[in-house]
Every structure is written in C-alpha cells, then in structure tokens.
Design a protein around this motif. Structure first.
Motif, PDB file in Angstrom:
ATOM      1  N   THR A 166       0.840  -1.203   0.000  1.00  0.00           N
ATOM      2  CA  THR A 166       0.000   0.000   0.000  1.00  0.00           C
ATOM      3  C   THR A 166       0.872   1.249   0.000  1.00  0.00           C
ATOM      4  O   THR A 166       1.968   1.253   0.549  1.00  0.00           O
ATOM      5  CB  THR A 166      -0.935   0.056   1.227  1.00  0.00           C
ATOM      6  N   GLU A 167       0.355   2.284  -0.646  1.00  0.00           N
ATOM      7  CA  GLU A 167       1.062   3.562  -0.632  1.00  0.00           C
ATOM      8  C   GLU A 167       1.039   4.134   0.778  1.00  0.00           C
ATOM      9  O   GLU A 167       0.132   3.839   1.567  1.00  0.00           O
ATOM     10  CB  GLU A 167       0.434   4.540  -1.617  1.00  0.00           C
ATOM     11  N   TYR A 168       2.026   4.939   1.096  1.00  0.00           N
ATOM     12  CA  TYR A 168       2.082   5.543   2.421  1.00  0.00           C
ATOM     13  C   TYR A 168       2.661   6.948   2.322  1.00  0.00           C
ATOM     14  O   TYR A 168       3.700   7.134   1.695  1.00  0.00           O
ATOM     15  CB  TYR A 168       2.934   4.694   3.375  1.00  0.00           C
ATOM     16  N   PRO A 169       1.955   7.911   2.918  1.00  0.00           N
ATOM     17  CA  PRO A 169       0.665   7.797   3.602  1.00  0.00           C
ATOM     18  C   PRO A 169      -0.487   7.607   2.617  1.00  0.00           C
ATOM     19  O   PRO A 169      -0.372   7.928   1.438  1.00  0.00           O
ATOM     20  CB  PRO A 169       0.532   9.124   4.350  1.00  0.00           C
ATOM     21  N   SER A 170      -1.589   7.108   3.136  1.00  0.00           N
ATOM     22  CA  SER A 170      -2.767   6.848   2.319  1.00  0.00           C
ATOM     23  C   SER A 170      -3.201   8.110   1.589  1.00  0.00           C
ATOM     24  O   SER A 170      -3.222   9.199   2.148  1.00  0.00           O
ATOM     25  CB  SER A 170      -3.897   6.344   3.224  1.00  0.00           C
ATOM     26  N   GLY A 171      -3.534   7.950   0.304  1.00  0.00           N
ATOM     27  CA  GLY A 171      -4.008   9.072  -0.500  1.00  0.00           C
ATOM     28  C   GLY A 171      -2.905   9.934  -1.089  1.00  0.00           C
ATOM     29  O   GLY A 171      -3.182  10.916  -1.773  1.00  0.00           O
ATOM     30  N   SER A 172      -1.652   9.562  -0.883  1.00  0.00           N
ATOM     31  CA  SER A 172      -0.534  10.403  -1.319  1.00  0.00           C
ATOM     32  C   SER A 172       0.065   9.996  -2.660  1.00  0.00           C
ATOM     33  O   SER A 172       0.837  10.743  -3.249  1.00  0.00           O
ATOM     34  CB  SER A 172       0.584  10.359  -0.273  1.00  0.00           C
ATOM     35  N   ASN A 173      -0.250   8.769  -3.134  1.00  0.00           N
ATOM     36  CA  ASN A 173       0.407   8.208  -4.319  1.00  0.00           C
ATOM     37  C   ASN A 173       1.926   8.139  -4.143  1.00  0.00           C
ATOM     38  O   ASN A 173       2.677   8.190  -5.112  1.00  0.00           O
ATOM     39  CB  ASN A 173       0.048   8.983  -5.591  1.00  0.00           C
ATOM     40  N   THR A 174       2.381   7.992  -2.914  1.00  0.00           N
ATOM     41  CA  THR A 174       3.805   7.842  -2.616  1.00  0.00           C
ATOM     42  C   THR A 174       4.115   6.352  -2.516  1.00  0.00           C
ATOM     43  O   THR A 174       3.569   5.666  -1.651  1.00  0.00           O
ATOM     44  CB  THR A 174       4.160   8.542  -1.292  1.00  0.00           C
ATOM     45  N   THR A 175       4.957   5.855  -3.426  1.00  0.00           N
ATOM     46  CA  THR A 175       5.245   4.422  -3.481  1.00  0.00           C
ATOM     47  C   THR A 175       6.698   4.163  -3.846  1.00  0.00           C
ATOM     48  O   THR A 175       7.378   5.027  -4.403  1.00  0.00           O
ATOM     49  CB  THR A 175       4.381   3.716  -4.556  1.00  0.00           C
ATOM     50  N   LYS A 176       7.136   2.955  -3.596  1.00  0.00           N
ATOM     51  CA  LYS A 176       8.460   2.532  -4.053  1.00  0.00           C
ATOM     52  C   LYS A 176       8.498   2.453  -5.575  1.00  0.00           C
ATOM     53  O   LYS A 176       9.554   2.626  -6.185  1.00  0.00           O
ATOM     54  CB  LYS A 176       8.846   1.192  -3.436  1.00  0.00           C
ATOM     55  N   TYR A 177       7.342   2.225  -6.215  1.00  0.00           N
ATOM     56  CA  TYR A 177       7.290   2.134  -7.673  1.00  0.00           C
ATOM     57  C   TYR A 177       7.513   3.507  -8.306  1.00  0.00           C
ATOM     58  O   TYR A 177       8.274   3.640  -9.269  1.00  0.00           O
ATOM     59  CB  TYR A 177       5.944   1.555  -8.131  1.00  0.00           C
ATOM     60  N   GLY A 178       6.867   4.523  -7.765  1.00  0.00           N
ATOM     61  CA  GLY A 178       7.067   5.883  -8.258  1.00  0.00           C
ATOM     62  C   GLY A 178       8.488   6.356  -8.031  1.00  0.00           C
ATOM     63  O   GLY A 178       9.085   7.024  -8.883  1.00  0.00           O
ATOM     64  N   GLN A 179       9.046   5.995  -6.886  1.00  0.00           N
ATOM     65  CA  GLN A 179      10.440   6.357  -6.598  1.00  0.00           C
ATOM     66  C   GLN A 179      11.371   5.688  -7.606  1.00  0.00           C
ATOM     67  O   GLN A 179      12.281   6.316  -8.151  1.00  0.00           O
ATOM     68  CB  GLN A 179      10.801   5.955  -5.173  1.00  0.00           C
ATOM     69  N   TRP A 180      11.135   4.398  -7.878  1.00  0.00           N
ATOM     70  CA  TRP A 180      11.940   3.671  -8.862  1.00  0.00           C
ATOM     71  C   TRP A 180      11.824   4.301 -10.247  1.00  0.00           C
ATOM     72  O   TRP A 180      12.820   4.485 -10.945  1.00  0.00           O
ATOM     73  CB  TRP A 180      11.482   2.204  -8.901  1.00  0.00           C
ATOM     74  N   TYR A 181      10.606   4.677 -10.631  1.00  0.00           N
ATOM     75  CA  TYR A 181      10.379   5.207 -11.983  1.00  0.00           C
ATOM     76  C   TYR A 181      10.931   6.623 -12.143  1.00  0.00           C
ATOM     77  O   TYR A 181      11.252   7.046 -13.239  1.00  0.00           O
ATOM     78  CB  TYR A 181       8.879   5.185 -12.294  1.00  0.00           C
ATOM     79  N   GLY A 182      11.006   7.345 -11.025  1.00  0.00           N
ATOM     80  CA  GLY A 182      11.464   8.727 -11.085  1.00  0.00           C
ATOM     81  C   GLY A 182      10.327   9.717 -11.212  1.00  0.00           C
ATOM     82  O   GLY A 182      10.534  10.878 -11.588  1.00  0.00           O
ATOM     83  N   MET A 183       9.111   9.286 -10.874  1.00  0.00           N
ATOM     84  CA  MET A 183       7.944  10.152 -10.950  1.00  0.00           C
ATOM     85  C   MET A 183       6.984   9.718  -9.842  1.00  0.00           C
ATOM     86  O   MET A 183       6.021   8.998 -10.082  1.00  0.00           O
ATOM     87  CB  MET A 183       7.284  10.044 -12.330  1.00  0.00           C
ATOM     88  N   ASN A 184       7.272  10.135  -8.627  1.00  0.00           N
ATOM     89  CA  ASN A 184       6.499   9.721  -7.463  1.00  0.00           C
ATOM     90  C   ASN A 184       5.339  10.678  -7.236  1.00  0.00           C
ATOM     91  O   ASN A 184       5.272  11.746  -7.827  1.00  0.00           O
ATOM     92  CB  ASN A 184       7.406   9.676  -6.230  1.00  0.00           C
ATOM     93  N   HIS A 185       4.402  10.298  -6.374  1.00  0.00           N
ATOM     94  CA  HIS A 185       3.271  11.130  -5.947  1.00  0.00           C
ATOM     95  C   HIS A 185       2.249  11.358  -7.054  1.00  0.00           C
ATOM     96  O   HIS A 185       1.524  12.351  -7.036  1.00  0.00           O
ATOM     97  CB  HIS A 185       3.745  12.483  -5.377  1.00  0.00           C
ATOM     98  N   VAL A 186       2.182  10.457  -8.032  1.00  0.00           N
ATOM     99  CA  VAL A 186       1.182  10.522  -9.100  1.00  0.00           C
ATOM    100  C   VAL A 186       0.502   9.160  -9.184  1.00  0.00           C
ATOM    101  O   VAL A 186       1.048   8.150  -8.714  1.00  0.00           O
ATOM    102  CB  VAL A 186       1.820  10.879 -10.467  1.00  0.00           C
ATOM    103  N   PRO A 187      -0.692   9.079  -9.777  1.00  0.00           N
ATOM    104  CA  PRO A 187      -1.322   7.768  -9.955  1.00  0.00           C
ATOM    105  C   PRO A 187      -0.346   6.789 -10.605  1.00  0.00           C
ATOM    106  O   PRO A 187       0.357   7.134 -11.558  1.00  0.00           O
ATOM    107  CB  PRO A 187      -2.526   8.093 -10.853  1.00  0.00           C
ATOM    108  N   TRP A 188      -0.331   5.550 -10.088  1.00  0.00           N
ATOM    109  CA  TRP A 188       0.806   4.675 -10.360  1.00  0.00           C
ATOM    110  C   TRP A 188       0.478   3.288 -10.911  1.00  0.00           C
ATOM    111  O   TRP A 188       1.324   2.399 -10.929  1.00  0.00           O
ATOM    112  CB  TRP A 188       1.660   4.534  -9.102  1.00  0.00           C
ATOM    113  N   CYS A 189      -0.710   3.081 -11.466  1.00  0.00           N
ATOM    114  CA  CYS A 189      -1.040   1.736 -11.962  1.00  0.00           C
ATOM    115  C   CYS A 189      -0.114   1.309 -13.094  1.00  0.00           C
ATOM    116  O   CYS A 189       0.367   0.171 -13.122  1.00  0.00           O
ATOM    117  CB  CYS A 189      -2.507   1.645 -12.371  1.00  0.00           C
ATOM    118  N   ALA A 190       0.162   2.204 -14.059  1.00  0.00           N
ATOM    119  CA  ALA A 190       1.049   1.848 -15.177  1.00  0.00           C
ATOM    120  C   ALA A 190       2.500   1.769 -14.716  1.00  0.00           C
ATOM    121  O   ALA A 190       3.281   0.955 -15.230  1.00  0.00           O
ATOM    122  CB  ALA A 190       0.903   2.854 -16.313  1.00  0.00           C
TER     123      ALA A 190
END
Length: 197
Positions: A18-42
């Motif tokens: 789960t993203e943390y904090p909730s509702g933030s779109n902050t994830t390890k996937y966004g960090q890896w991609y270089g574009m965090n805090h955005v919707p991250w399904c793709a």
C-alpha cells in the motif's frame, strides 16, 4: 526470454503493498520510476516487467506512467488483442469513452470471460486510484483491450556493461523518445490541472 508466468509471479509477490501515507500516491514504484506522488497503476506494471528482466520502452526505458500511451504503443506494435491470455496487460475503460483509465496484469482467465488481474493503485470502492496492490476480478464490460508484449520486448539493459564498453551516449530507439515537457504535462494531466488530448 521472460515468460508471462514470471511476470505474474513478480506481480503476485507485490499483492498487499500500500502507498504511504494513504491518498498520497507515494510508493516505491514511483520512486523507482522517477515520478512519485502521481497515480501509479502503469508505473506498477512497468516495475513488474523490469523486475522480470524485460522492459517496456513505451515512453522511457523503464516503461510508462500513462495508460493511453500503452494502448497506442501496443496498437502500433500490432500486439493489441480483444481476448486475454495470462500475462497480458489489461487496459480498462470505466466510462465507455474509449480512453484507458486503468491497467493490470492478467493472472488468470475464467470460463465466464472474466479475469483475475493483479493491479497497482486500486481498492474496493476506488478502482483506479485506491492506493493498494490487489487481485481483482474484472468482467468483460470493463476491458478496453489487451497488450501482449512478450514477442516484442527486450532484456533490461545491463548498465554496468554499457559503461564498460562505451563512454559515448547511446541513441535511443523510437520507443524511448520523450518530449522535453512530457513528464510535466503528464503530472498536470494526472492531477487534473491540464486537459488530456
């Protein structure tokens, strides 16, 4: 070549994240991609393929962040299908307007035409921005189509080997060209600050 089963297993290992904090779109996937805090399904799908040792050069060498980009790429590669197979990327259209709203990885295909998919940034009650990696049962009415990348993707480049063999920059292939303002515009579109073309 990486098999669909390998990609599905990698995605399955992420179920429960789960993203943390909730509702933030902050994830390890966004960090890896270089574009965090955005919707991250793709971005989640791109991450799973990268971890499997292959990449989807749809928008960058790491993959893509915007579902319609994926649809166009698979259609242009003649790898767009109306019937699912295990390991396919499933693109959903919730509004019936022909624009992809969400994406997942097909884990299984049921006899009634529904699928079980593994999706990032979903939740019961919020299909496209729910903040979790989950297994979801989806019915055919929601399918926009399926991308099947296994015949066209390439291994993830070995950065260490590239550095050893050359110091000159590599010319990107057609799949990796990105407009200079692409990520700024994409973030604005995802946040509703700019209209999608």
């Amino acid at each position: 070549m990486t098999s669909p089963a390998r990609v599905v297993q990698i995605a399955a290992n992420e179920v429960g994240y789960t993203e943390y904090p909730s509702g933030s779109n902050t994830t390890k996937y966004g960090q890896w991609y270089g574009m965090n805090h955005v919707p991250w399904c793709a971005i989640f799908v791109s991450y799973c393929f990268d971890q499997a040792g292959i990449y989807l050069p749809i928008r960058t060498p790491k993959g893509f962040a915007y579902c319609p980009d994926g649809v166009r790429w698979f259609q242009n590669q003649s790898q767009w299908y109306s019937q699912p197979q295990v390991g396919d990327l499933v693109f959903y259209c919730w509004r019936g307007d022909g624009v992809a709203d969400h994406i997942g990885i097909v884990e299984s295909v049921n006899s009634d035409g529904s699928i079980i998919s593994i999706e990032g940034n979903t939740a019961i009650g919020n299909d496209s921005n729910g903040g979790e990696v989950m297994r979801r049962r989806r019915d055919p009415w929601s399918f926009l189509g399926f991308g099947r990348p296994y015949a066209i993707v390439q291994p993830v480049p070995q950065l260490k080997k590239e550095k050893e063999t050359t110091n000159s920059p590599q010319k990107p292939d057609e799949g990796t060209k990105t407009a200079p303002d692409y990520h700024t515009r994409l973030v604005n579109q995802l946040l509703g600050k700019e209209k999608v073309n």
